[in-house]
Design a protein around this motif. Structure first.
Motif, PDB file in Angstrom:
ATOM      1  N   ASP A 137       0.996  -1.429  -0.271  1.00  0.00           N
ATOM      2  CA  ASP A 137      -0.307  -0.270   0.281  1.00  0.00           C
ATOM      3  C   ASP A 137       1.062   1.122  -0.051  1.00  0.00           C
ATOM      4  N   GLU A 138       0.167   2.717  -0.231  1.00  0.00           N
ATOM      5  CA  GLU A 138       0.861   3.114  -0.013  1.00  0.00           C
ATOM      6  C   GLU A 138       2.263   4.158   1.222  1.00  0.00           C
ATOM      7  N   LYS A 139       1.273   3.443   2.317  1.00  0.00           N
ATOM      8  CA  LYS A 139       2.305   3.559   3.513  1.00  0.00           C
ATOM      9  C   LYS A 139       3.439   3.181   3.468  1.00  0.00           C
ATOM     10  N   VAL A 238      -0.721   7.481  -4.706  1.00  0.00           N
ATOM     11  CA  VAL A 238      -1.938   6.986  -5.111  1.00  0.00           C
ATOM     12  C   VAL A 238      -1.686   5.922  -6.236  1.00  0.00           C
ATOM     13  N   ASN A 239      -1.800   4.526  -5.477  1.00  0.00           N
ATOM     14  CA  ASN A 239      -1.105   3.712  -6.189  1.00  0.00           C
ATOM     15  C   ASN A 239      -1.874   3.129  -7.685  1.00  0.00           C
ATOM     16  N   ILE A 240      -1.367   2.317  -8.599  1.00  0.00           N
ATOM     17  CA  ILE A 240      -2.039   1.847  -9.635  1.00  0.00           C
ATOM     18  C   ILE A 240      -2.152   0.325 -10.243  1.00  0.00           C
ATOM     19  N   GLY A 241      -2.972  -0.231  -9.686  1.00  0.00           N
ATOM     20  CA  GLY A 241      -2.027  -1.852  -9.918  1.00  0.00           C
ATOM     21  C   GLY A 241      -3.510  -1.809 -10.310  1.00  0.00           C
ATOM     22  N   SER A 242      -2.853  -4.057 -10.184  1.00  0.00           N
ATOM     23  CA  SER A 242      -4.017  -4.418 -10.586  1.00  0.00           C
ATOM     24  C   SER A 242      -4.325  -5.623  -9.003  1.00  0.00           C
ATOM     25  N   LYS A 288      -7.312   1.917  -2.255  1.00  0.00           N
ATOM     26  CA  LYS A 288      -7.165   3.468  -2.308  1.00  0.00           C
ATOM     27  C   LYS A 288      -8.057   4.076  -2.978  1.00  0.00           C
ATOM     28  N   ILE A 289      -7.117   4.287  -4.866  1.00  0.00           N
ATOM     29  CA  ILE A 289      -7.430   3.801  -5.755  1.00  0.00           C
ATOM     30  C   ILE A 289      -9.252   4.150  -6.064  1.00  0.00           C
TER      31      ILE A 289
END
Length: 328
Positions: A137-139, A238-242, A288-289
């Protein structure tokens, strides 16, 4: 709603050119920046059909005066311009600082002075390094495992400082491994596809044990737009992923299956990263996204690879790749 006058830096690249096409399809007025060169070529923007809402300019984000000029009367900036090849960063680290960190500084300052409404800065999952926990995650802690990732960590910090210090309405989009049509042959998926398509029976590769969260380029671009359209994403990474993890070996075997190939993969020491530099595991937490927007990936790994293979198999596309050269 996102305002319509958009600047895309790095628009001549793989993801940038696809993002330009998406924005044009959504009726934005797009200024697309290609890196200046004496040949007057526009990279992958040459593949984007002419459009009345598209203006292509050439220049360099390393020049602050140029950045001031191109950001005037712009509502939203998608900043993708960067040096991204990891192996080349071992040989030319200063150029990564100049482009990735200083270029980001120049654009943030120009955006601030020209009162740009939204700034989307492009990060990379490489800043996380090998996963300390999954999904990432983003953290998750940031780990500089290559000069490239160090330069992107610096660029991310510079961008976020403009939100914290000057209230620049900025978001950091952090895509995981993107693939698809037009990707550089320095990446593993186009390397494999182009060599199989050219009839190679043995392909030299590096370590096939690392895992990645691969994302089709159309999904990555929709993620960029979703972040730009979310006011809640301002000031956020913000992550962008699957949220799907697959090993390099399994990815390559899936390509073999799609292409009906019996190619043999062999290890090549030249293509193996230094041991402390290899990122062994990347797996995206994309909650998150999905919370901030309606984004969900549209392509499975097999659907995306099939679309990518079909693009490479067109002779006019395949001949653009030097399949027999190791591309840094």
């Amino acid at each position: 709603m996102l305002k319509k006058r958009v600047l895309v830096t790095g628009a001549d690249g793989f993801i940038g050119s696809h993002l330009v096409e998406l924005l044009l399809a959504k009726d934005f007025q797009v200024t697309a920046l290609a890196q200046y060169n004496s040949f007057n070529t526009w990279g992958w923007l040459e593949s984007v059909p002419k459009h009345p809402n598209l203006t292509i300019i050439s220049g360099d984000v390393r020049d602050p005066f140029f950045c001031q000029k191109i950001t005037r009367e712009i509502d939203t900036i998608f900043h993708l311009a960067a040096l991204i090849a990891i192996p080349y960063s071992y040989s030319a680290p200063q150029s990564y600082v100049a482009t990735n960190i200083n270029g980001t500084l120049n654009l943030c300052q120009a955006a601030l002075e020209n009162q740009v409404s939204r700034f989307i800065h492009t990060s990379t999952s490489e800043v996380y390094g090998t996963a300390q926990y999954v999904p990432i995650d983003e953290k998750h802690p940031l780990q500089a495992q290559s000069p490239y990732s160090a330069s992107k960590i610096g660029a991310d910090a510079m961008a976020m400082s403009y939100y914290n210090a000057f209230n620049l309405p900025l978001s950091i989009a952090r895509p995981f491994n993107t693939y698809g049509p037009r990707q550089s042959a320095r990446a593993i998926i186009p390397t494999i596809i182009s060599q199989i398509a050219n009839g190679e029976k043995q392909i030299k590769l590096g370590d096939l044990t690392p895992t990645r969260d691969f994302n089709y380029v159309g999904d990555t671009c929709r993620g960029f737009l979703a972040i730009a359209e979310s006011d809640q994403a301002i000031g956020e990474v913000v992550n962008i992923g699957s949220n799907f993890e697959i090993s390099m070996a399994d990815t390559l075997n899936l390509i073999k299956e799609i292409m009906q190939s019996d190619v043999e993969f062999i290890s090549d020491e030249e293509r193996i990263r230094p041991s402390k530099s290899e990122v062994f595991r990347l797996w995206c937490d994309n909650k998150k996204i999905q919370t901030l927007s309606e984004f969900t990936p549209a392509y499975s790994i097999k659907q995306g690879l099939t679309a990518t293979v079909n693009w490479f198999l067109k002779p006019e596309n395949l001949r653009l790749y030097k399949h027999d050269i190791y591309n840094l």
